[in-house]
Design a protein around this motif. Structure first.
Motif, PDB file in Angstrom:
ATOM      1  N   GLU A 194      31.224  18.107 -42.362  1.00  0.00           N
ATOM      2  CA  GLU A 194      31.046  19.001 -41.216  1.00  0.00           C
ATOM      3  C   GLU A 194      31.450  18.709 -40.048  1.00  0.00           C
ATOM      4  O   GLU A 194      30.831  19.645 -39.157  1.00  0.00           O
ATOM      5  CB  GLU A 194      29.580  17.748 -42.047  1.00  0.00           C
ATOM      6  CG  GLU A 194      29.265  17.943 -43.273  1.00  0.00           C
ATOM      7  CD  GLU A 194      27.985  17.155 -43.633  1.00  0.00           C
ATOM      8  OE1 GLU A 194      27.458  16.585 -42.610  1.00  0.00           O
ATOM      9  OE2 GLU A 194      27.305  16.829 -44.567  1.00  0.00           O
ATOM     10  N   GLY A 195      31.851  17.672 -39.688  1.00  0.00           N
ATOM     11  CA  GLY A 195      32.144  17.421 -38.229  1.00  0.00           C
ATOM     12  C   GLY A 195      33.517  18.493 -37.654  1.00  0.00           C
ATOM     13  O   GLY A 195      32.936  18.998 -36.203  1.00  0.00           O
ATOM     14  N   VAL A 196      34.188  19.104 -38.448  1.00  0.00           N
ATOM     15  CA  VAL A 196      34.978  19.388 -37.968  1.00  0.00           C
ATOM     16  C   VAL A 196      34.421  20.800 -38.144  1.00  0.00           C
ATOM     17  O   VAL A 196      34.886  22.101 -37.455  1.00  0.00           O
ATOM     18  CB  VAL A 196      36.295  19.397 -39.025  1.00  0.00           C
ATOM     19  CG1 VAL A 196      36.995  20.711 -39.270  1.00  0.00           C
ATOM     20  CG2 VAL A 196      36.964  17.705 -38.898  1.00  0.00           C
ATOM     21  N   ALA A 197      33.162  21.740 -39.139  1.00  0.00           N
ATOM     22  CA  ALA A 197      33.278  22.906 -39.120  1.00  0.00           C
ATOM     23  C   ALA A 197      32.386  22.508 -38.216  1.00  0.00           C
ATOM     24  O   ALA A 197      32.592  24.265 -37.893  1.00  0.00           O
ATOM     25  CB  ALA A 197      32.724  22.535 -40.319  1.00  0.00           C
ATOM     26  N   ARG A 198      31.200  22.161 -37.809  1.00  0.00           N
ATOM     27  CA  ARG A 198      30.673  21.643 -36.534  1.00  0.00           C
ATOM     28  C   ARG A 198      31.351  22.241 -35.363  1.00  0.00           C
ATOM     29  O   ARG A 198      30.808  23.582 -34.339  1.00  0.00           O
ATOM     30  CB  ARG A 198      30.037  20.613 -36.346  1.00  0.00           C
ATOM     31  CG  ARG A 198      28.527  21.113 -35.432  1.00  0.00           C
ATOM     32  CD  ARG A 198      27.443  19.524 -35.746  1.00  0.00           C
ATOM     33  NE  ARG A 198      27.858  18.398 -35.735  1.00  0.00           N
ATOM     34  CZ  ARG A 198      28.227  17.712 -36.961  1.00  0.00           C
ATOM     35  NH1 ARG A 198      27.293  17.771 -37.725  1.00  0.00           N
ATOM     36  NH2 ARG A 198      28.434  16.632 -36.774  1.00  0.00           N
ATOM     37  N   ARG A 199      32.429  21.645 -34.712  1.00  0.00           N
ATOM     38  CA  ARG A 199      33.473  21.867 -34.340  1.00  0.00           C
ATOM     39  C   ARG A 199      34.108  23.617 -33.801  1.00  0.00           C
ATOM     40  O   ARG A 199      33.880  23.539 -32.788  1.00  0.00           O
ATOM     41  CB  ARG A 199      34.288  20.371 -33.376  1.00  0.00           C
ATOM     42  CG  ARG A 199      33.773  19.752 -32.916  1.00  0.00           C
ATOM     43  CD  ARG A 199      34.124  17.860 -33.402  1.00  0.00           C
ATOM     44  NE  ARG A 199      33.813  17.085 -32.709  1.00  0.00           N
ATOM     45  CZ  ARG A 199      33.940  16.342 -31.954  1.00  0.00           C
ATOM     46  NH1 ARG A 199      34.351  17.023 -29.978  1.00  0.00           N
ATOM     47  NH2 ARG A 199      32.637  15.887 -31.839  1.00  0.00           N
ATOM     48  N   ALA A 200      34.166  23.931 -34.745  1.00  0.00           N
ATOM     49  CA  ALA A 200      35.136  24.725 -35.437  1.00  0.00           C
ATOM     50  C   ALA A 200      34.216  26.382 -34.762  1.00  0.00           C
ATOM     51  O   ALA A 200      34.239  27.009 -34.502  1.00  0.00           O
ATOM     52  CB  ALA A 200      35.711  25.379 -36.612  1.00  0.00           C
ATOM     53  N   HIS A 201      33.056  26.026 -34.813  1.00  0.00           N
ATOM     54  CA  HIS A 201      31.979  27.098 -34.998  1.00  0.00           C
ATOM     55  C   HIS A 201      31.016  27.107 -34.081  1.00  0.00           C
ATOM     56  O   HIS A 201      29.972  27.506 -33.795  1.00  0.00           O
ATOM     57  CB  HIS A 201      30.770  26.975 -35.884  1.00  0.00           C
ATOM     58  CG  HIS A 201      31.557  27.473 -37.336  1.00  0.00           C
ATOM     59  ND1 HIS A 201      32.369  26.558 -38.213  1.00  0.00           N
ATOM     60  CD2 HIS A 201      32.267  28.848 -37.684  1.00  0.00           C
ATOM     61  CE1 HIS A 201      32.307  27.262 -39.309  1.00  0.00           C
ATOM     62  NE2 HIS A 201      32.204  28.956 -39.093  1.00  0.00           N
ATOM     63  N   GLY A 202      31.346  26.312 -32.881  1.00  0.00           N
ATOM     64  CA  GLY A 202      30.429  26.263 -31.260  1.00  0.00           C
ATOM     65  C   GLY A 202      30.868  24.940 -30.888  1.00  0.00           C
ATOM     66  O   GLY A 202      30.292  24.364 -29.786  1.00  0.00           O
TER      67      GLY A 202
END
Length: 311
Positions: free
Chosen positions: A303-311
């Motif tokens: 979730e953290g990696v995805a969150r950073r990838a989207h902003g």
């Protein structure tokens, strides 16, 4: 994750077991960074020599091999040389008189030895392209020696161009007066399961004042009944409990996910040689391998990696 400390030391950082441990850490947790942590010993809390050339400290070749192995797996590396006391005294208690006294050991003598120790590994970090070095861990009694720490960081920067951090102990974030000398503020996040919000409120005030990135360079909880209330006590009596450990991680991750200034975790810890997965339920240490917390960590990191990838 933190790798190399538990079960570590000279002779354990290379070979098939170490390679398999690194593979499992990456494959099962989805980590993007690893702290390679190791210790060197001084005899007592008032000794002024550090035996970093001797066992149990891994050899330079072992450290270089582990760095390259981590890089080959796509990981960013933080190198963390730590001083420990041979007689078992916790390094937080390393201390000397505030004012020098003839015939007594001094802060100047100790910092000279400690600086040589840190600069040696900073050179290796520079040569191997390590992204970050940690110049100290939980050195509570020495934190007040601001001038000496500033000089040490400056000496490290003379040989190392990457990020520099210092890992203060839990509850000590506001007591370090030289955070401006490092690039990243970091601490040990061993906070009780029901106290995360209060502790994060306190730490946030420090981080906002200092204006530096922050991460927990250590954080974790043993898989043991009672440990979520006192996760820093590695010897706390209690029956093995994977669910207790998982509950602590759920609380820690949930609280930190609401704080955009928490930049991440280097969890404690992953050994150089893993126990058999079939033995995980009986293992009451910090490593999450084969335990319910493994899935909690993997999901939170994804979730953290995805969150950073989207902003």
């Amino acid at each position: 994750m933190t790798w190399g400390w538990t079960g570590g030391g000279r002779g354990t950082w290379t070979g098939a077991d170490a390679e398999a441990s690194l593979d499992a850490m990456v494959d099962r947790l989805g980590v993007t960074w690893v702290t390679l942590a190791f210790s060197a010993l001084q005899d007592t809390a008032q000794s002024t020599t550090i035996a970093w050339r001797d066992a149990p400290t891994p050899t330079d070749d072992e450290i270089r091999t582990a760095i390259r192995a981590a890089h080959a797996r796509g990981l960013q590396v933080c190198l963390k040389p730590v001083v420990n006391v041979r007689n078992g005294t916790w390094r937080a208690h390393i201390a000397f008189f505030d004012e020098d006294v003839p015939c007594e050991p001094t802060w100047a003598q100790w910092f000279a030895a400690y600086t040589e120790f840190q600069v040696h590994y900073a050179r290796i970090a520079a040569e191997e392209g390590v992204a970050m070095v940690c110049v100290g861990c939980e050195m509570v009694q020495s934190d007040k020696r601001e001038d000496e720490w500033r000089a040490l960081v400056a000496a490290v920067r003379e040989v190392y161009p990457g990020l520099v951090t210092y890992n203060c102990d839990k509850y000590q974030e506001g007591n370090v007066r030289w955070w401006d000398a490092v690039d990243v503020v970091s601490s040990s996040g061993y906070y009780p399961v029901d106290d995360w919000e209060a502790q994060l409120d306190r730490i946030e005030a420090v981080v906002r004042r200092v204006g530096k990135p922050f991460l927990f360079l250590e954080a974790g909880c043993p898989s043991r009944e009672g440990s979520p209330a006192l996760p820093n006590d590695w010897a706390l009596p209690g029956a093995p409990s994977g669910e207790a450990q998982a509950d602590w991680y759920r609380a820690a991750f949930a609280a930190c996910a609401r704080r955009d200034w928490v930049g991440g975790f280097m969890l404690w810890d992953w050994p150089t040689r893993l126990y058999a997965e079939a033995e995980a339920a009986a293992n009451d240490d910090y490593c999450p391998y084969g335990k319910p917390a493994e899935g909690v960590i993997r999901d939170a990191y994804a979730e953290g990696v995805a969150r950073r990838a989207h902003g």
